[in-house]
Every structure is written in structure tokens, then in C-alpha cells.
Design an enzyme around this catalytic site. Structure first.
Site, mmCIF file in Angstrom:
data_model
loop_
_atom_site.group_PDB
_atom_site.id
_atom_site.type_symbol
_atom_site.label_atom_id
_atom_site.label_comp_id
_atom_site.label_asym_id
_atom_site.label_seq_id
_atom_site.Cartn_x
_atom_site.Cartn_y
_atom_site.Cartn_z
ATOM 1 N N GLU A 199 6.837 18.569 -64.548
ATOM 2 C CA GLU A 199 5.950 18.405 -65.713
ATOM 3 C C GLU A 199 4.621 19.115 -65.490
ATOM 4 O O GLU A 199 3.544 18.515 -65.489
ATOM 5 C CB GLU A 199 5.744 16.922 -66.029
ATOM 6 C CG GLU A 199 7.041 16.275 -66.511
ATOM 7 C CD GLU A 199 6.896 14.828 -66.966
ATOM 8 O OE1 GLU A 199 5.918 14.179 -66.580
ATOM 9 O OE2 GLU A 199 7.771 14.355 -67.708
ATOM 10 N N GLU A 240 15.207 14.794 -67.262
ATOM 11 C CA GLU A 240 14.716 13.413 -67.370
ATOM 12 C C GLU A 240 14.894 12.959 -68.804
ATOM 13 O O GLU A 240 14.613 13.723 -69.741
ATOM 14 C CB GLU A 240 13.219 13.295 -67.039
ATOM 15 C CG GLU A 240 12.879 13.395 -65.586
ATOM 16 C CD GLU A 240 11.399 13.131 -65.327
ATOM 17 O OE1 GLU A 240 10.779 12.338 -66.066
ATOM 18 O OE2 GLU A 240 10.868 13.743 -64.386
HETATM 19 C C1 BGP Z 1 7.732 11.535 -66.258
HETATM 20 C C2 BGP Z 1 7.727 11.748 -64.780
HETATM 21 C C3 BGP Z 1 8.525 10.809 -63.962
HETATM 22 C C4 BGP Z 1 8.755 9.446 -64.583
HETATM 23 C C5 BGP Z 1 8.893 9.427 -66.059
HETATM 24 C C6 BGP Z 1 8.811 8.062 -66.708
HETATM 25 O O1 BGP Z 1 6.463 11.823 -66.722
HETATM 26 O O2 BGP Z 1 8.143 13.047 -64.434
HETATM 27 O O3 BGP Z 1 7.989 10.800 -62.683
HETATM 28 O O4 BGP Z 1 8.133 8.424 -63.990
HETATM 29 O O5 BGP Z 1 7.987 10.256 -66.718
HETATM 30 O O6 BGP Z 1 7.487 7.642 -66.780
HETATM 31 P P1 BGP Z 1 7.024 6.204 -66.342
HETATM 32 O O7 BGP Z 1 7.464 6.066 -64.937
HETATM 33 O O8 BGP Z 1 5.546 6.181 -66.483
HETATM 34 O O9 BGP Z 1 7.706 5.255 -67.254
#
Ligand code: BGP
Length: 491
Positions: A200, A388
């Protein structure tokens, strides 16, 4: 038609949220190791303890406040830090990989912890114990026919590089990073084919990711650091292809569709502006140069990027092999000052009355995924990889240990249907689908454990209590059917 043969089904994680063992096996401190947990639903932020230049100490909100010049983050002995144990992949990797294999994964996305390889970032020699750890992990995956997909940097950098060198604003950090890249490429060149540079990258604009102080008040520092990231990403692609021409090296962006709120032309223009924050990074890494609007913006702000000779050529040459992206929710482009807002992934979004949201306010939008897939494919014509996606939710463990999570299954089913439509009906070239936190991990945004995404449950709570045992949720068996039928059995 359906998904192509060899389509990758799997899941995704990141070292700082999953691995634990934060000082085991010679590992050094990462910036993530000095960030506390928080409570996302009740507005308690993640924090950092700092020693200030005048010798006093303070505690700051990790995102709302900037790290002042000269401040040194430290581990407060009386505070719980979620990355220190996380969900302990470090000691459970064999068990976890066996569970991934049981589900039918053909690929698994994880990141390498830079400080496990170079504990201080600037060490002359790599840490053999750290290198061996990942060798063992990759061997275990390959044993089951699971293709490793490696994120080189996932919201991570050695704390020492921030404190001693001022982070990515300093070009020396790029050299240390390239040394790390060279080391892991050489070591794993026969085990890992699929790589991604910065997770990201559009969110890499703060102390956590860039290690730069005063990130809020000094946009010039941020832009210089971002230039270094982008040149480093391009160098990674170039060097990787030299080391092994079969490497597939991608970029990674957080995607988030924006809808113009109505047919007001101003809202349509606002959408263009909103989308640029992401498009910038995709343009540079796929086309090899800064878009014109960005050059104008920098000029207007009086920011002059310091380049070295050859940088522009590196950017042009080091374009990526595929686009990896995360997708969770969408937003609205509104010109109304009183537009109602809701939380989203590491930022806030405008509320969309047509969408429902999860417990943390992130709006759920499968159609948005089809839109994004079409936009990226038509704009760049590079293979896409959803690396993701998923639903953060609170799971309840029943007395017999079972976990019923139909909400998660519904979310994933609808998103898989949307990507199927993009592949089948729109002709998008999609390489794979890797739902986030396929095993429960610490939340990146809030540092919580109760915000869970996994098919596999891990017994660990927000305060570090739990015996870390693993359990299969209902979604485990559902996703197993999906993986094994190549996306055909979604019941
Ligand atoms: C993205 C990241 C991840 C992950 C995901 C979910 O931004 O790449 O690392 O954590 O989001 O976010 P969160 O964990 O805040 O729910």
C-alpha cells in the site's frame, strides 16, 4: 469459463501483524515494535512513547500527531505492544502452513521482516538466523505446493534507520534497502518467484513507513522520501530481473472506488482529484514517470525533488510486471462540507446511503471491486492480483470451540462473484485472490485482535492474553470448497 487454470487461491498476512518473535533469533527493533495497541471502535488511538531532544518524554497518537525532530521512540516496559508476539507465526509456521494446505491454498502472501535480516538496517552482514528462518518457511510452503508471494516491505522499517539517518528522506536509506533486497533476492531466488515491493505504497507517507520526523508539517520531506521509495521500487524490479529473469515483481496499492455524489459537475471533478491520490503511484510504477498534474502540484507547492543522475531512467526502466492491490471498501466524492463521514482503511470516507458497513464503519461494496478491476485493466493492461480483501469482524467462540461466521462468508462470496464477473464478462486478466488475514492477525489500523479476518482463529486478545491455539471457523470449510473448485462452488 470461470477462473483460469493456475489461478492463485490463498491468503495474505504481514510480518509485523503476524510473526511475533520481535527480538528472537537476532531480530532488531522495527518502528512497528514501538507502536502500542488501540481500540478502533471507541476511538482510542495507537500510540508511541518518545524521548524528546530536551531529555523529557511524551506519548503521542501515532497518526494524529507528528514525531518531532530529534525524538527517539522507545518501548515502555509497562505497556503492551501487539507486534511483539502478534499471532506468533514465528513459532507456529509449520502448523499454520499445514492448515493453509488443508484449505487448498496454492499461494500464500507474507512479508519478510527487514530487521530479521538486517537488525539495524545498516549492518555490514545479514543475520544468518533470520535468513534461515525464511528458508525454513519457504521450504515448508513448497513442500505443500504453495507458491510464496513475498512483500518486501509491509509497513515496516528498522527503527535505527529512522533515528540515525532520518528515514527515507535520506538517500542512504535507499542504499541500505537495496542491500536488503540484494540479500533476499540472492538467497531465495530459487524458492520465490512472486515479489511485491512496498505494501500500500499510497499510505506510506508517515513516520511508521518512512521514518521521517515532522511528516505533517514538512510535505517537502515527504515528497522527497516518496521519490526515494519509487526509485527504490524501480531499482528492485530491474535488479530482480537481472538476478532471475523469471521473477514476477509487482507493485501494491490500496484501491478504493470513489463515486461522484450526484450529477453536479463539481462532484465529478472532485472524484478525479480524489482518485489521483492512488493513481499517482500506479502511473509511476506502470508507466515509469510522474504524471503531469503531479509535476504541476509540486511546482505550485514550491517543492523541488532532489534527484541523482540516472534516476529518471531507472523509473522508466523499472516498471512492474503486475499490479497487486488491496480492496476493502469505497467512498463518495462530495463537495458538501457537511457530508457525513465514516471510517475506512487508514483514512476516512464519505458515507454512501446504498451501502452497509462493518462494525468499524468500513463500507461493504462488491460492485466497487468489479469497477476497480475494470478501471485498472483498461488503464494499464497489466495482470492484476487481488492481494487483500476481507471483512474485519468480532467472532464468538462457542462452548464447543466452533466459530460461526456467516457474515464473513457472505462478504467473500459476493466479492468473488464480482471478480468472476470481471473475468468472465469483462475479460480482465486476474492472477489470484488472497483474502487478508487468512489467519487472525493484529489489526494494522487499530492494533486490536478482536477485529478478525481469519478463516483460522487464533486465541489471543487485545491485551496479549491467550494460548495462541488455532481453530477452524465455518469460513475455513467454505473457503476450502472455493479453493478446491477454482471458485465454482460458492454455496
Ligand atoms: C491494509 C493493510 C493490512 C491490513 C488491512 C486491514 O491497509 O495492508 O496490513 O491490516 O489493511 O486493515 P486493519 O488491520 O486496520 O483492519
Amino acid at each position: 469459463m470461470g477462473f483460469k487454470k493456475g489461478f492463485f487461491w490463498g491468503g495474505a498476512t504481514a510480518a509485523n501483524q503476524y510473526e511475533g518473535g520481535y527480538i528472537s533469533g537476532g531480530k532488531g527493533l522495527s518502528i512497528q515494535d514501538v507502536i502500542t495497541g488501540g481500540d478502533g471502535r471507541n476511538g482510542v488511538p495507537r500510540r508511541m512513547f518518545l524521548k524528546l531532544a530536551d531529555g523529557t518524554t511524551t506519548v503521542i497518537d501515532r497518526r494524529g500527531t507528528e514525531v518531532p525532530e530529534g525524538a527517539v521512540p522507545y518501548v515502555d516496559e509497562n505497556t503492551y505492544y501487539p507486534s511483539h508476539v502478534a499471532t506468533d507465526f514465528y513459532h507456529h509456521f509449520k502448523e499454520d502452513i499445514a492448515l493453509f494446505a488443508e484449505m487448498g491454498f496454492t499461494s500464500f502472501r507474507m512479508s519478510i521482516n527487514w530487521t530479521r535480516i538486517f537488525p539495524n538496517g545498516d549492518d555490514e552482514q545479514p543475520n544468518e538466523e533470520g535468513l534461515q528462518f525464511y528458508d525454513d518457511v519457504f521450504d515448508e510452503m513448497l513442500k505443500y505446493g504453495i507458491e510464496p508471494q513475498i512483500t518486501i516491505i509491509h509497513f515496516d522499517m528498522p527503527l535505527n534507520l529512522a533515528v540515525k539517518y532520518g528515514g527515507w528522506v535520506n538517500r542512504k536509506v535507499m542504499d541500505f534497502y537495496m542491500n536488503y533486497v540484494e540479500t533476499i533476492f540472492q538467497r531465495y531466488k530459487n524458492k520465490v518467484k512472486y515479489w511485491k515491493t512496498f505494501n500500500e505504497i499510497n499510505f506510506c507517507r508517515d513516520y511508521t513507513n518512512l521514518g521521517i520526523t515532522e511528516a505533517l508539517s514538512r510535505p517537502d520531506k515527504v515528497e522527497q522520501a516518496v521519490w526515494h521509495l519509487l526509485v527504490a521500487a524501480a531499482k528492485t524490479v530491474i535488479r530482480g530481473h537481472e538476478i532471475n529473469p523469471d521473477f514476477m515483481i509487482g507493485m501494491m496499492i490500496n484501491e478504493n472506488e470513489y463515486y461522484a455524489e450526484d450529477c453536479n459537475p463539481e462532484a465529478a471533478w472532485k472524484r478525479i482529484i480524489d482518485k489521483r491520490a492512488r493513481e499517482f503511484y500506479v502511473d509511476v510504477q506502470c508507466k515509469g514517470y510522474y504524471p503531469e498534474w503531479k509535476l504541476v502540484e509540486l511546482k505550485k507547492k514550491g517543492i523541488e525533488i532532489v534527484k541523482e543522475e540516472g534516476d529518471d531512467e531507472i523509473l522508466a526502466k523499472g516498471t512492474v510486471d503486475y499490479i497487486g492491490f488491496s480492496y476493502y471498501s469505497t467512498s463518495v466524492s462530495s463537495v458538501r462540507k457537511d457530508a457525513q463521514r465514516t471510517a475506512s482503511n487508514l483514512e476516512s470516507a464519505v458515507k454512501n446511503p446504498y451501502l452497509k458497513a462493518n462494525d468499524w464503519g468500513w463500507q461493504i461494496d462488491p460492485m466497487g471491486l468489479r469497477l476497480i478491476l475494470n478501471e485498472l485493466w483498461c488503464r494499464y493492461h497489466l495482470p492484476l492480483w487481488i492481494v487483500e480483501n476481507g471483512l474485519g469482524a468480532i467472532d464468538v467462540v462457542e462452548e464447543d470451540g466452533s466459530i460461526h461466521d456467516p457474515y464473513r462468508i457472505d462478504y467473500l462470496r459476493e466479492h468473488i462473484k464480482a471478480m468472476k464477473a470481471a473475468v468472465d464478462e469483462d475479460g480482465v486478466d486476474l492472477m489470484g485472490y488472497m483474502p487478508w488475514g487468512c489467519i487472525d492477525v493484529v489489526s494494522a489500523g487499530t492494533g486490536e485482535m478482536r477485529k478478525r479476518y481469519g478463516f483460522i482463529y487464533v486465541d489471543m486478545d487485545d491485551d496479549g492474553n491467550g494460548d495462541l491455539h488455532r481453530g477452524r471457523k465455518d469460513s475455513f470449510y467454505w473457503y476450502q470448497k472455493d479453493c478446491k473448485s477454482n471458485g465454482e462452488d460458492l454455496d
